[in-house]
Design an enzyme around this catalytic site. Structure first.
Site, PDB file in Angstrom:
ATOM      1  CG  ASP A  11      -1.567   1.496   1.181  1.00  0.00           C
ATOM      2  OD1 ASP A  11      -2.579   1.426   0.709  1.00  0.00           O
ATOM      3  OD2 ASP A  11      -2.304   1.516   2.609  1.00  0.00           O
ATOM      4  CB  SER A  12       0.086   4.596  -0.413  1.00  0.00           C
ATOM      5  OG  SER A  12      -0.765   5.083   0.417  1.00  0.00           O
ATOM      6  CE1 TYR A  43       2.185   5.836  -3.150  1.00  0.00           C
ATOM      7  CE2 TYR A  43       0.692   3.892  -4.077  1.00  0.00           C
ATOM      8  CZ  TYR A  43       2.278   3.949  -3.835  1.00  0.00           C
ATOM      9  OH  TYR A  43       3.638   3.029  -3.944  1.00  0.00           O
ATOM     10  CB  CYS A  74      -3.170   0.288  -2.280  1.00  0.00           C
ATOM     11  SG  CYS A  74      -3.431   2.003  -3.139  1.00  0.00           S
ATOM     12  CD  GLU A 153       0.308   7.157   6.145  1.00  0.00           C
ATOM     13  OE1 GLU A 153       1.307   7.057   6.440  1.00  0.00           O
ATOM     14  OE2 GLU A 153      -0.453   5.211   5.339  1.00  0.00           O
ATOM     15  CB  CYS A 185      -9.266   4.775   0.735  1.00  0.00           C
ATOM     16  SG  CYS A 185      -7.740   5.256   1.419  1.00  0.00           S
ATOM     17  CB  THR A 186      -6.578  -0.358   2.490  1.00  0.00           C
ATOM     18  OG1 THR A 186      -5.634   0.700   1.424  1.00  0.00           O
ATOM     19  CG2 THR A 186      -6.756  -1.186   1.398  1.00  0.00           C
ATOM     20  CG  HIS A 187      -5.233   4.888   5.046  1.00  0.00           C
ATOM     21  ND1 HIS A 187      -4.328   4.721   3.257  1.00  0.00           N
ATOM     22  CD2 HIS A 187      -3.534   5.742   4.863  1.00  0.00           C
ATOM     23  CE1 HIS A 187      -3.290   4.616   3.351  1.00  0.00           C
ATOM     24  NE2 HIS A 187      -2.610   5.261   4.266  1.00  0.00           N
TER      25      HIS A 187
HETATM   26  N1  DGL Z   1      -4.731   2.987   0.905  1.00  0.00           N
HETATM   27  C1  DGL Z   1      -4.335   3.432  -0.614  1.00  0.00           C
HETATM   28  C2  DGL Z   1      -5.952   3.560  -1.380  1.00  0.00           C
HETATM   29  O1  DGL Z   1      -6.937   2.051  -1.108  1.00  0.00           O
HETATM   30  C3  DGL Z   1      -3.597   4.529  -1.143  1.00  0.00           C
HETATM   31  C4  DGL Z   1      -4.181   6.042  -0.085  1.00  0.00           C
HETATM   32  C5  DGL Z   1      -3.149   7.259  -0.616  1.00  0.00           C
HETATM   33  O2  DGL Z   1      -1.942   6.845  -0.499  1.00  0.00           O
HETATM   34  O3  DGL Z   1      -3.873   8.310  -0.934  1.00  0.00           O
HETATM   35  O4  DGL Z   1      -6.366   3.707  -2.210  1.00  0.00           O
END
Ligand code: DGL
Length: 267
Positions: A11-12, A43, A74, A153, A185-187
């Protein structure tokens, strides 16, 4: 034998840990090699071309660590780079977009699904495309949430300021018909309590990590090799391209567990 090799996950930054958490539970016999591209996070504002190049570098790195299956944890890279990676590499590469869409289609009762994601993911239209391929009658409403990744983050996943940002960002979903919302988004699973509070009980949240993990676990259904069946917490490997201490500290808080020593690499 793919299931005797580590699973490479990327992931990012910290977001992919929400996928690692589920893989730890569902595939405890697998060693994980994780790469968080924290030198280049976020990202979400990157171009498709940049994202393909980052995903390519990282996949190359994970394969150099002898990984078998690669999980692109990601959405932004899954949206624009998955086909490219699958064509370039012979190893199975599993993304998070289609599993999330499948889970949402199983969940929705009225055929109206929301997806919150990064700008890059929303711009790609990947969720919409995947949903309409599986069910052309589906309505999908997408919303970019560019302020969410920086909150995760920096570890600001609770509190009034974060709640207010979540509330303000999700305002456009008010008054829509969605009964299901994909955390695209995995965040975002790390903000799910606040998201739930804002959108209310009537909308079901879908975390694609569950379905992605199920897809990954299929490779481990056959008999697991003896020497691979006892993975200890310290056997997993975690790498970042940015500050390893920051990732170590916040990663442990988000996951609620100790991580092995996080190391810095250049991909
Ligand atoms: N966690 C990532 C996603 O699922 C990237 C988020 C990011 O870095 O902007 O899109």
């Amino acid at each position: 034998m793919l299931n005797s090799k580590p699973i490479g996950i990327f992931d990012s930054g910290l977001g992919g840990l929400s996928v690692v958490e589920k893989i730890f539970v569902k595939i405890p016999q697998a060693k994980i090699v994780y790469l968080g591209d924290t030198a280049r996070v976020p990202y979400g504002g990157r171009t498709a071309e940049e994202l393909r190049s980052f995903a390519d570098d990282i996949t190359h790195f994970l394969l150099s660590k002898d990984c078998g299956i690669i999980v692109d944890a990601c959405n932004s890279t899954s949206a624009v780079a998955l086909d490219f990676l699958q064509q370039k590499y012979s190893n199975p590469i599993i993304g998070v977009i289609e599993p999330g869409v499948r889970a949402a289609l199983d969940t929705t009762r009225n055929g109206c699904i929301g997806v919150i994601a990064t700008e890059a993911t929303v711009k790609s239209g990947a969720h919409k495309k995947a949903a309409q391929e599986l069910d052309p009658g589906i309505t999908m409403i997408s919303l970019a949430c560019p302020d969410f990744v920086p909150l995760v983050e920096t570890g600001e996943v609770t509190g009034e300021r974060t709640f207010n940002i979540v509330k303000r960002t999700l305002e456009p979903l008010k008054g829509t018909n969605i009964d299901t919302l994909i955390l695209g988004c995995t965040h975002y699973p790390y903000l799910s309590e606040l998201i739930k509070e804002v959108i209310g009980e009537g909308i079901t949240l879908v975390d694609p990590a569950h379905e992605t993990t199920k897809e990954t676990a299929k490779y481990f259904l056959q008999k697991v090799p003896e020497e691979n069946s006892k993975i200890k917490a310290e056997d997993h490997e975690f790498y970042v391209t940015g500050n390893p201490e920051h990732f170590q500290r916040l990663g442990e808080v988000l996951m609620g567990r100790k991580l092995p020593l996080v190391k810095k690499v250049n991909t």
